[in-house]
Design a protein around this motif. Structure first.
Motif, PDB file in Angstrom:
ATOM      1  N   ILE A 221      -1.586   6.835   3.085  1.00 31.39           N
ATOM      2  CA  ILE A 221      -0.559   6.192   4.114  1.00 31.39           C
ATOM      3  C   ILE A 221      -0.669   4.544   4.121  1.00 31.39           C
ATOM      4  O   ILE A 221      -1.812   4.014   4.021  1.00 31.39           O
ATOM      5  CB  ILE A 221      -1.106   6.644   5.528  1.00 31.39           C
ATOM      6  CG1 ILE A 221      -0.838   8.201   5.724  1.00 31.39           C
ATOM      7  CG2 ILE A 221      -0.465   5.803   6.604  1.00 31.39           C
ATOM      8  CD1 ILE A 221      -1.380   8.883   6.831  1.00 31.39           C
ATOM      9  N   VAL A 222       0.430   3.917   4.080  1.00 35.29           N
ATOM     10  CA  VAL A 222       0.596   2.463   4.184  1.00 35.29           C
ATOM     11  C   VAL A 222       1.063   1.958   5.330  1.00 35.29           C
ATOM     12  O   VAL A 222       2.272   2.570   5.689  1.00 35.29           O
ATOM     13  CB  VAL A 222       1.151   2.196   2.724  1.00 35.29           C
ATOM     14  CG1 VAL A 222       1.488   0.684   2.980  1.00 35.29           C
ATOM     15  CG2 VAL A 222       0.637   2.525   1.597  1.00 35.29           C
TER      16      VAL A 222
ATOM     17  N   HIS B 249       6.882  11.024  -4.439  1.00 37.48           N
ATOM     18  CA  HIS B 249       7.721  10.404  -3.444  1.00 37.48           C
ATOM     19  C   HIS B 249       6.809   9.387  -2.398  1.00 37.48           C
ATOM     20  O   HIS B 249       5.945   9.861  -2.058  1.00 37.48           O
ATOM     21  CB  HIS B 249       8.897  11.241  -2.896  1.00 37.48           C
ATOM     22  CG  HIS B 249       8.270  12.428  -1.965  1.00 37.48           C
ATOM     23  ND1 HIS B 249       7.919  13.626  -2.785  1.00 37.48           N
ATOM     24  CD2 HIS B 249       7.975  12.537  -0.750  1.00 37.48           C
ATOM     25  CE1 HIS B 249       7.587  14.393  -1.689  1.00 37.48           C
ATOM     26  NE2 HIS B 249       7.529  13.616  -0.473  1.00 37.48           N
ATOM     27  N   TRP B 250       7.950   8.576  -1.588  1.00 35.53           N
ATOM     28  CA  TRP B 250       7.557   8.230  -0.445  1.00 35.53           C
ATOM     29  C   TRP B 250       8.322   8.372   0.595  1.00 35.53           C
ATOM     30  O   TRP B 250       9.403   8.455   0.406  1.00 35.53           O
ATOM     31  CB  TRP B 250       7.170   6.561  -0.658  1.00 35.53           C
ATOM     32  CG  TRP B 250       5.982   6.079  -1.281  1.00 35.53           C
ATOM     33  CD1 TRP B 250       5.953   5.704  -2.829  1.00 35.53           C
ATOM     34  CD2 TRP B 250       4.815   5.780  -0.657  1.00 35.53           C
ATOM     35  NE1 TRP B 250       4.805   5.207  -2.944  1.00 35.53           N
ATOM     36  CE2 TRP B 250       3.958   5.167  -1.883  1.00 35.53           C
ATOM     37  CE3 TRP B 250       4.281   5.872   0.397  1.00 35.53           C
ATOM     38  CZ2 TRP B 250       2.721   4.838  -1.686  1.00 35.53           C
ATOM     39  CZ3 TRP B 250       3.026   5.442   0.647  1.00 35.53           C
ATOM     40  CH2 TRP B 250       2.193   4.967  -0.451  1.00 35.53           C
ATOM     41  N   ALA B 251       7.762   8.707   1.810  1.00 38.03           N
ATOM     42  CA  ALA B 251       8.535   9.122   3.132  1.00 38.03           C
ATOM     43  C   ALA B 251       8.139   7.772   3.927  1.00 38.03           C
ATOM     44  O   ALA B 251       7.027   7.621   4.614  1.00 38.03           O
ATOM     45  CB  ALA B 251       7.938  10.380   3.680  1.00 38.03           C
ATOM     46  N   ILE B 252       9.172   7.061   4.036  1.00 34.19           N
ATOM     47  CA  ILE B 252       9.172   5.954   4.656  1.00 34.19           C
ATOM     48  C   ILE B 252       9.630   5.959   6.093  1.00 34.19           C
ATOM     49  O   ILE B 252      10.826   6.242   6.382  1.00 34.19           O
ATOM     50  CB  ILE B 252       9.560   4.723   3.875  1.00 34.19           C
ATOM     51  CG1 ILE B 252       8.974   4.877   2.499  1.00 34.19           C
ATOM     52  CG2 ILE B 252       9.689   3.529   4.347  1.00 34.19           C
ATOM     53  CD1 ILE B 252       9.578   3.808   1.271  1.00 34.19           C
ATOM     54  N   ASN B 253       9.076   5.085   7.047  1.00 33.32           N
ATOM     55  CA  ASN B 253       9.595   5.052   8.414  1.00 33.32           C
ATOM     56  C   ASN B 253       9.916   3.427   8.559  1.00 33.32           C
ATOM     57  O   ASN B 253       8.704   2.989   8.866  1.00 33.32           O
ATOM     58  CB  ASN B 253       8.748   5.676   9.518  1.00 33.32           C
ATOM     59  CG  ASN B 253       9.590   5.781  10.819  1.00 33.32           C
ATOM     60  OD1 ASN B 253      10.140   4.769  11.428  1.00 33.32           O
ATOM     61  ND2 ASN B 253       9.603   7.031  11.425  1.00 33.32           N
ATOM     62  N   THR B 254      10.887   3.049   8.862  1.00 36.55           N
ATOM     63  CA  THR B 254      10.693   1.539   9.037  1.00 36.55           C
ATOM     64  C   THR B 254      10.607   1.183  10.473  1.00 36.55           C
ATOM     65  O   THR B 254      10.339  -0.130  10.831  1.00 36.55           O
ATOM     66  CB  THR B 254      12.244   1.056   8.419  1.00 36.55           C
ATOM     67  OG1 THR B 254      13.161   1.619   9.129  1.00 36.55           O
ATOM     68  CG2 THR B 254      12.413   1.292   6.998  1.00 36.55           C
ATOM     69  N   THR B 255      10.827   1.995  11.179  1.00 36.98           N
ATOM     70  CA  THR B 255      10.499   1.836  12.698  1.00 36.98           C
ATOM     71  C   THR B 255       9.128   1.686  12.973  1.00 36.98           C
ATOM     72  O   THR B 255       8.506   0.941  13.679  1.00 36.98           O
ATOM     73  CB  THR B 255      11.080   2.740  13.482  1.00 36.98           C
ATOM     74  OG1 THR B 255      12.551   2.988  13.322  1.00 36.98           O
ATOM     75  CG2 THR B 255      10.858   2.604  15.312  1.00 36.98           C
TER      76      THR B 255
ATOM     77  N   LEU C  96       4.225   7.286   3.784  1.00 38.77           N
ATOM     78  CA  LEU C  96       3.537   8.365   3.387  1.00 38.77           C
ATOM     79  C   LEU C  96       3.762   8.876   2.023  1.00 38.77           C
ATOM     80  O   LEU C  96       4.775   9.101   1.702  1.00 38.77           O
ATOM     81  CB  LEU C  96       3.477   9.554   4.251  1.00 38.77           C
ATOM     82  CG  LEU C  96       2.761  10.904   3.943  1.00 38.77           C
ATOM     83  CD1 LEU C  96       1.173  10.724   4.003  1.00 38.77           C
ATOM     84  CD2 LEU C  96       3.170  11.984   4.833  1.00 38.77           C
ATOM     85  N   HIS C  97       2.546   8.806   0.967  1.00 38.63           N
ATOM     86  CA  HIS C  97       2.738   9.209  -0.327  1.00 38.63           C
ATOM     87  C   HIS C  97       2.386  10.433  -0.432  1.00 38.63           C
ATOM     88  O   HIS C  97       1.604  11.311  -0.177  1.00 38.63           O
ATOM     89  CB  HIS C  97       1.840   8.314  -1.354  1.00 38.63           C
ATOM     90  CG  HIS C  97       2.395   8.732  -2.667  1.00 38.63           C
ATOM     91  ND1 HIS C  97       1.272   9.225  -3.441  1.00 38.63           N
ATOM     92  CD2 HIS C  97       3.160   8.371  -3.590  1.00 38.63           C
ATOM     93  CE1 HIS C  97       1.642   9.308  -4.642  1.00 38.63           C
ATOM     94  NE2 HIS C  97       2.706   8.725  -4.782  1.00 38.63           N
ATOM     95  N   TYR C  98       3.450  11.353  -1.570  1.00 41.37           N
ATOM     96  CA  TYR C  98       3.054  12.720  -1.849  1.00 41.37           C
ATOM     97  C   TYR C  98       2.917  12.569  -3.429  1.00 41.37           C
ATOM     98  O   TYR C  98       3.707  11.772  -4.167  1.00 41.37           O
ATOM     99  CB  TYR C  98       4.364  13.574  -1.554  1.00 41.37           C
ATOM    100  CG  TYR C  98       3.994  15.062  -2.132  1.00 41.37           C
ATOM    101  CD1 TYR C  98       3.394  16.071  -1.496  1.00 41.37           C
ATOM    102  CD2 TYR C  98       4.648  15.273  -3.525  1.00 41.37           C
ATOM    103  CE1 TYR C  98       3.458  17.341  -2.262  1.00 41.37           C
ATOM    104  CE2 TYR C  98       4.357  16.422  -3.969  1.00 41.37           C
ATOM    105  CZ  TYR C  98       4.048  17.469  -3.341  1.00 41.37           C
ATOM    106  OH  TYR C  98       3.742  18.594  -3.720  1.00 41.37           O
TER     107      TYR C  98
END
Length: 227
Positions: A223-224, A205-211, A216-218
């Motif tokens: 990290i992108v 999964h990806w945990a994404i923060n649009t702010t 972050l990829h698991y």
């Protein structure tokens, strides 16, 4: 906004249960296709009923698009099959937390998000995030680590002039890269594909923060950042 991006869960119960629980720590759950698994002996309509029961417990706003495993053709002998051709996904919206499926465009916390169905193309109007099962072709997220490219060749024709900031995809279980970034005169595009590990109880999964514009990829820990 915090987004949990998964795809290709393929009716794996441990992964479904994990996504249900983990999504409560996010503002939005995105499922980029392939909830069902046509390799299983259980008929697809019965699988869809299992997903319906699972989705009824979702407590987080959720966007889900169809993948190639999620569609079955109408049976000409069953005239009242209202769930074929991916229509069962739209019926999930009886749960108020399923806020968008195939063909929907929504605005959430100032972010415009489109959900694109399998073998469909989104309308050309600009958006911030496009959720679609297959990433656009000819990128590292659409090519498998063994070489073949399984991306959507037609997608570029639609998004080329109005590129979203993010495309959240799946489809390729072992992509060459889980993220790629493309910059053209039309803008900058970041494509994310979590991939799939069939033996893991926690889905890729990806945990994404649009702010902060960070993802972050698991399990890779990659990290992108995007602009």
């Amino acid at each position: 906004m915090r987004i949990l991006h998964v795809s290709d869960l393929h009716l794996r119960q441990q992964c479904l249960d994990w996504a249900l629980t983990e999504s409560r720590n996010h503002d939005l759950l995105v499922i980029a296709g392939d909830l069902l698994n046509f390799h299983l002996p259980c008929p697809a309509p019965k699988q869809a009923e299992q997903i319906k029961a699972w989705a009824a417990a979702i407590q987080t706003p959720t966007i889900v698009c169809s993948g190639n495993h999620d569609l079955w053709p109408k049976n000409p002998l069953v005239t009242k099959d209202t769930k074929a051709d991916g229509q069962w996904l739209r019926l999930l919206k009886t749960n108020k937390n399923i806020i968008a499926t195939d063909g929907d465009t929504i605005s959430l916390n100032g972010t415009t998000i489109k959900a694109n169905g399998w073998l469909k193309l989104p309308d050309p109007k600009p958006c911030d995030i496009l959720v679609t099962h297959a990433p656009p072709s000819e990128c590292d997220c659409s090519a498998s680590d063994t070489g073949p490219d399984f991306g959507d060749q037609d997608l570029w024709h639609v998004i080329g002039g109005n590129m979203p900031a993010l495309i959240l995809s799946g489809h390729i279980h072992h992509p060459r890269k889980h993220a790629c970034q493309i910059r053209t005169l039309a803008g900058s595009l970041t494509i994310l594909n979590p991939g799939m590990n069939t033996s893991a109880p926690i889905p890729n999964h990806w945990a994404i923060n649009t702010t902060s514009k960070k993802a972050l990829h698991y399990p890779s820990g990659a990290i992108v950042n995007w602009r």
